[in-house]
Design a protein around this motif. Structure first.
Motif, short mmCIF file in Angstrom:
data_model
loop_
_atom_site.label_atom_id
_atom_site.label_comp_id
_atom_site.label_asym_id
_atom_site.label_seq_id
_atom_site.Cartn_x
_atom_site.Cartn_y
_atom_site.Cartn_z
N VAL A 1 0.85 -1.38 -0.06
CA VAL A 1 0.13 -0.04 0.34
C VAL A 1 0.90 1.14 -0.09
O VAL A 1 0.44 1.99 -0.51
CB VAL A 1 -1.02 0.11 1.08
CG1 VAL A 1 -1.61 1.41 0.54
CG2 VAL A 1 -1.79 -0.74 0.80
N VAL A 2 1.62 1.43 0.50
CA VAL A 2 2.62 2.66 0.89
C VAL A 2 3.60 2.28 -0.63
O VAL A 2 3.48 4.16 -0.93
CB VAL A 2 3.52 2.62 2.36
CG1 VAL A 2 4.73 3.26 1.93
CG2 VAL A 2 3.11 2.02 2.99
N LYS B 1 2.88 1.60 -3.02
CA LYS B 1 2.09 2.19 -4.43
C LYS B 1 1.36 3.27 -3.78
O LYS B 1 1.83 4.87 -4.90
CB LYS B 1 0.81 1.38 -4.75
CG LYS B 1 0.66 -0.41 -4.75
CD LYS B 1 0.96 -0.42 -6.36
CE LYS B 1 1.23 -1.81 -7.09
NZ LYS B 1 1.66 -1.54 -8.00
N ALA B 2 1.58 3.23 -3.19
CA ALA B 2 0.98 5.40 -3.11
C ALA B 2 2.36 5.80 -3.04
O ALA B 2 2.26 7.18 -3.98
CB ALA B 2 0.65 5.66 -1.10
N ARG B 3 3.30 5.58 -2.81
CA ARG B 3 5.08 6.65 -3.58
C ARG B 3 4.45 6.73 -4.68
O ARG B 3 5.27 7.41 -5.70
CB ARG B 3 5.53 5.83 -2.97
CG ARG B 3 6.12 5.90 -1.63
CD ARG B 3 7.62 5.79 -1.25
NE ARG B 3 7.69 7.04 -0.12
CZ ARG B 3 7.58 6.51 1.07
NH1 ARG B 3 7.83 5.21 0.93
NH2 ARG B 3 8.24 7.18 2.49
N LYS C 1 2.35 6.68 -7.04
CA LYS C 1 1.37 7.74 -7.68
C LYS C 1 1.66 9.30 -6.71
O LYS C 1 2.01 10.46 -7.57
CB LYS C 1 -0.55 6.76 -7.30
CG LYS C 1 -1.18 6.01 -6.89
CD LYS C 1 -1.32 6.34 -8.75
CE LYS C 1 -2.07 5.18 -9.28
NZ LYS C 1 -2.11 4.84 -10.64
N ALA D 1 4.38 12.92 -1.66
CA ALA D 1 3.89 12.37 -0.38
C ALA D 1 4.62 12.41 0.84
O ALA D 1 6.10 11.29 0.64
CB ALA D 1 2.76 11.13 -0.14
N ILE E 1 3.63 9.88 3.89
CA ILE E 1 3.18 8.95 3.86
C ILE E 1 3.33 8.88 5.96
O ILE E 1 4.58 7.72 5.64
CB ILE E 1 3.08 8.06 2.97
CG1 ILE E 1 3.17 8.03 2.09
CG2 ILE E 1 2.81 6.48 4.05
CD1 ILE E 1 3.80 6.41 0.61
#
Length: 133
Positions: free
Chosen positions: A22-23, A25-27, A29, A33, A35
């Motif tokens: 999850v982390v 994938k967030a990075r 995108k 950011a 996180i």
């Protein structure tokens, strides 16, 4: 507690890997950011027994699960460099059965063990403090 699943090493690793994903994938995108992972509030402690329908063995198993969940968040934060807000540590002394619990009381529906207003307020304040540090 035979019907309460034990947090095996494999299950803890699978949960950690999922949170790491999850982390990551967030990075992908949002590479710039910030996180932050927030672990779970302390739900039960040694004084929670009389406030639940569980027996001592079941409560002990839930304490093992609670510890495993904390490990998942710590390990995922460590592997990814995400910041970790320890709601579990922040909420010690506010478990089910305490004088000022930060979670909903036990019910036979899905509302059990979710943060109450005091718990959410404390987490929000800690997030704000962390963001402003």
């Amino acid at each position: 507690p035979d019907d309460i699943p034990a947090p095996t090493d494999e299950a803890v690793e699978a949960a950690t890997a999922g949170l790491v994903q999850v982390v990551e994938k967030a990075r992908e995108k949002a590479p710039r950011a910030r996180i932050m992972l927030v672990d779970y509030l302390t739900v039960v402690d040694g004084d929670s027994l009389e406030h639940t329908p569980f027996d001592q063995d079941e409560l002990d198993q839930f304490l093992v699960i609670q510890t495993a969940i904390r490990k998942v968040f710590r390990d995922a934060a460590s592997r990814t460099g995400a910041e970790l807000v320890l709601a579990s540590a922040l909420s010690e002394g506010h478990a089910l059965g305490s004088a000022k619990p930060w979670i909903q009381p036990f019910h036979l529906d899905m509302s059990s063990f979710h943060p109450n207003e005091a718990g959410m307020t404390a987490i929000a304040a800690e997030l704000e403090r962390t963001l402003n540090a």
